[in-house]
Design a protein around this motif. Sequence first.
Motif, PDB file in Angstrom:
ATOM      1  N   LYS A 104       0.858  -1.181   0.000  1.00 22.73           N
ATOM      2  CA  LYS A 104       0.000   0.000   0.000  1.00 22.73           C
ATOM      3  C   LYS A 104       0.895   1.233   0.000  1.00 22.73           C
ATOM      4  N   THR A 105       0.534   2.236  -0.799  1.00 16.77           N
ATOM      5  CA  THR A 105       1.381   3.413  -0.946  1.00 16.77           C
ATOM      6  C   THR A 105       0.565   4.688  -0.805  1.00 16.77           C
ATOM      7  N   TYR A 106       1.043   5.579   0.054  1.00 20.60           N
ATOM      8  CA  TYR A 106       0.426   6.894   0.241  1.00 20.60           C
ATOM      9  C   TYR A 106       1.298   7.947  -0.427  1.00 20.60           C
ATOM     10  N   THR A 107       0.665   8.920  -1.075  1.00 17.93           N
ATOM     11  CA  THR A 107       1.402  10.002  -1.721  1.00 17.93           C
ATOM     12  C   THR A 107       0.784  11.346  -1.353  1.00 17.93           C
ATOM     13  N   GLY A 108       1.628  12.348  -1.281  1.00 14.38           N
ATOM     14  CA  GLY A 108       1.175  13.726  -1.122  1.00 14.38           C
ATOM     15  C   GLY A 108       2.010  14.595  -2.043  1.00 14.38           C
ATOM     16  N   VAL A 109       1.359  15.335  -2.930  1.00 12.13           N
ATOM     17  CA  VAL A 109       2.057  16.160  -3.917  1.00 12.13           C
ATOM     18  C   VAL A 109       1.460  17.561  -3.880  1.00 12.13           C
ATOM     19  N   GLU A 110       2.288  18.552  -3.587  1.00 14.18           N
ATOM     20  CA  GLU A 110       1.779  19.922  -3.480  1.00 14.18           C
ATOM     21  C   GLU A 110       1.044  20.331  -4.754  1.00 14.18           C
ATOM     22  N   GLY A 111      -0.156  20.820  -4.587  1.00 16.37           N
ATOM     23  CA  GLY A 111      -0.964  21.239  -5.721  1.00 16.37           C
ATOM     24  C   GLY A 111      -1.801  20.137  -6.327  1.00 16.37           C
ATOM     25  N   HIS A 112      -1.571  18.898  -5.883  1.00 12.39           N
ATOM     26  CA  HIS A 112      -2.291  17.762  -6.465  1.00 12.39           C
ATOM     27  C   HIS A 112      -2.942  16.872  -5.412  1.00 12.39           C
ATOM     28  N   GLY A 113      -2.855  17.237  -4.149  1.00 10.65           N
ATOM     29  CA  GLY A 113      -3.543  16.501  -3.097  1.00 10.65           C
ATOM     30  C   GLY A 113      -2.833  15.238  -2.666  1.00 10.65           C
ATOM     31  N   ALA A 114      -3.557  14.441  -1.895  1.00 11.43           N
ATOM     32  CA  ALA A 114      -3.017  13.191  -1.343  1.00 11.43           C
ATOM     33  C   ALA A 114      -3.828  12.017  -1.864  1.00 11.43           C
ATOM     34  N   ALA A 115      -3.186  10.857  -1.924  1.00 14.04           N
ATOM     35  CA  ALA A 115      -3.852   9.671  -2.462  1.00 14.04           C
ATOM     36  C   ALA A 115      -3.268   8.423  -1.832  1.00 14.04           C
ATOM     37  N   VAL A 116      -4.003   7.333  -1.967  1.00 19.96           N
ATOM     38  CA  VAL A 116      -3.517   6.025  -1.545  1.00 19.96           C
ATOM     39  C   VAL A 116      -3.789   5.044  -2.671  1.00 19.96           C
ATOM     40  N   ARG A 117      -2.918   4.080  -2.820  1.00 15.38           N
ATOM     41  CA  ARG A 117      -3.111   3.036  -3.830  1.00 15.38           C
ATOM     42  C   ARG A 117      -2.690   1.701  -3.232  1.00 15.38           C
ATOM     43  N   SER A 118      -3.351   0.655  -3.651  1.00 15.63           N
ATOM     44  CA  SER A 118      -3.006  -0.703  -3.227  1.00 15.63           C
ATOM     45  C   SER A 118      -2.481  -1.453  -4.437  1.00 15.63           C
ATOM     46  N   GLY A 119      -1.255  -1.936  -4.335  1.00 15.45           N
ATOM     47  CA  GLY A 119      -0.661  -2.668  -5.443  1.00 15.45           C
ATOM     48  C   GLY A 119      -0.632  -1.836  -6.702  1.00 15.45           C
ATOM     49  N   SER A 120      -1.169  -2.400  -7.776  1.00 20.01           N
ATOM     50  CA  SER A 120      -1.184  -1.687  -9.062  1.00 20.01           C
ATOM     51  C   SER A 120      -2.496  -0.949  -9.312  1.00 20.01           C
ATOM     52  N   ASP A 121      -3.361  -0.890  -8.292  1.00 22.25           N
ATOM     53  CA  ASP A 121      -4.626  -0.164  -8.448  1.00 22.25           C
ATOM     54  C   ASP A 121      -4.373   1.322  -8.666  1.00 22.25           C
ATOM     55  N   ALA A 122      -5.336   1.979  -9.276  1.00 24.58           N
ATOM     56  CA  ALA A 122      -5.225   3.424  -9.492  1.00 24.58           C
ATOM     57  C   ALA A 122      -5.276   4.160  -8.157  1.00 24.58           C
ATOM     58  N   PRO A 123      -4.596   5.294  -8.053  1.00 25.07           N
ATOM     59  CA  PRO A 123      -4.630   6.076  -6.807  1.00 25.07           C
ATOM     60  C   PRO A 123      -6.043   6.573  -6.503  1.00 25.07           C
ATOM     61  N   GLN A 124      -6.385   6.552  -5.219  1.00 29.08           N
ATOM     62  CA  GLN A 124      -7.663   7.079  -4.755  1.00 29.08           C
ATOM     63  C   GLN A 124      -7.394   8.275  -3.845  1.00 29.08           C
ATOM     64  N   ALA A 125      -8.056   9.394  -4.131  1.00 23.79           N
ATOM     65  CA  ALA A 125      -7.851  10.601  -3.329  1.00 23.79           C
ATOM     66  C   ALA A 125      -8.262  10.358  -1.881  1.00 23.79           C
ATOM     67  N   ILE A 126      -7.515  10.938  -0.943  1.00 21.25           N
ATOM     68  CA  ILE A 126      -7.841  10.824   0.477  1.00 21.25           C
ATOM     69  C   ILE A 126      -7.879  12.217   1.099  1.00 21.25           C
ATOM     70  N   ALA A 127      -8.574  12.317   2.221  1.00 18.64           N
ATOM     71  CA  ALA A 127      -8.663  13.582   2.948  1.00 18.64           C
ATOM     72  C   ALA A 127      -8.848  13.290   4.427  1.00 18.64           C
ATOM     73  N   VAL A 128      -8.388  14.211   5.245  1.00 17.78           N
ATOM     74  CA  VAL A 128      -8.555  14.062   6.692  1.00 17.78           C
ATOM     75  C   VAL A 128     -10.032  14.214   7.057  1.00 17.78           C
ATOM     76  N   ALA A 129     -10.385  13.734   8.240  1.00 18.41           N
ATOM     77  CA  ALA A 129     -11.733  13.946   8.756  1.00 18.41           C
ATOM     78  C   ALA A 129     -11.939  15.441   9.011  1.00 18.41           C
ATOM     79  N   THR A 130     -13.149  15.916   8.806  1.00 17.34           N
ATOM     80  CA  THR A 130     -13.428  17.339   9.028  1.00 17.34           C
ATOM     81  C   THR A 130     -13.856  17.628  10.457  1.00 17.34           C
ATOM     82  N   THR A 131     -14.416  16.628  11.136  1.00 14.01           N
ATOM     83  CA  THR A 131     -14.771  16.790  12.544  1.00 14.01           C
ATOM     84  C   THR A 131     -14.217  15.607  13.330  1.00 14.01           C
ATOM     85  N   SER A 132     -13.781  15.887  14.537  1.00 18.58           N
ATOM     86  CA  SER A 132     -13.212  14.828  15.358  1.00 18.58           C
ATOM     87  C   SER A 132     -14.299  13.913  15.889  1.00 18.58           C
TER      88      SER A 132
END
Length: 267
Positions: free
Chosen positions: A126-154
Motif C-alpha cells: 500500500k502506498t500513500y502520496t502527497g504532492v503539493e498542488g495535487h492533493g493526497a492519495a492512496v493506492r493498493s498494489g497496481s490499483d489506481a490512486p484514490q484521493a484521500i482527505a482528513v476527517a473534518t470533525t473529530s
Amino acid sequence: MDLQKIIEPVVALAKEAGTAILEVYATDFDVQAKDDKSPLTQADMAAHIIIENGLNQLTPDIPIISEESGLPDFEVRSQWTRYWLIDPLDGTKEFVNRNDEFTVNIALIDNHRPILGVVHIPVTNKTYTGVEGHGAAVRSGSDAPQAIAVATTSAKPVRVVGSRSHRGASLDAFLERLGNFDMHAMGSSLKFCVIAEGGADIYPRLGLTSEWDTAAAQAVVEQAGGAVLQLDGQPLDYNAKEDILNPHFLVRGPADQDWLAIIAAGE
C-alpha cells in the motif's frame, strides 16, 4: 519542476525498495541490534541503494540525505533550497518484532517544507502520496490512486494514534486532559497516514524523532488537508538547524478543537 511527472517514478522506487526489504524480512532472522551484518542493516542498505541510485538518475542535480548515508555538514546543506530526504526503512523495531508496521519514506524538501512525499508499506503493498498542488492519495498494489482527505470533525471519543515503541508521561498526561478517547498504537509513518485518510483524528508526538522519520508522511497529511505542527503552532520544518532532531509536534486531521491548547495546559 513538474511534481506530477516525478511522482510515479518515485512511487516505483519506493516499491522496489519495499521488495528488497521483504526479501530479508522473509528470512529466518533473530536480531535485536543493528550491527553491520544484521538482517536489519542488510534490509536498510538494500533499500537505501535502490532509492539513492534511482533518485540520482531521476534528478541528478538534487542532493540526497538518507538515514543510511549520514548527515552532511550544515555548512554544506544549509545552502540547499531543495533536496531529497529519505528513510529507507522507517520502523526498525516493527521490522525486528515482525509486526509488519514498517515503511519506506521518500520526501522532496523545498525551502524547508516537504512538497512531495511517498510512504510505502511493503507488507501490504500500500502506498500513500502527497504532492503539493495535487492533493493526497492512496493506492493498493497496481490499483489506481484514490484521493484521500482528513476527517473534518473529530470523532467522539477522539481517535488518537500513538507510537507502539515510545510512550511516556507527557503523552499520558495529554490523554488524561483530552478526556474521552480511543487510543490506537502503531509503528512508523503509519500514524500520519491513518490521519491523512480520515481514520484517526490526532497524533501527539511528545518525544524525539528525526527529520527523515516525518518528512514524507507530513507531505501526505498536509496535502490531505491536515497539519503537522510544532507546539508553538508553526509547521514542522526541515534543514533549518545543525542537528536533524525534530521538536515535539502534533499531527492533526480535524481542526475543530484547539489541540495545542490541550497540550499546553500540561506544560
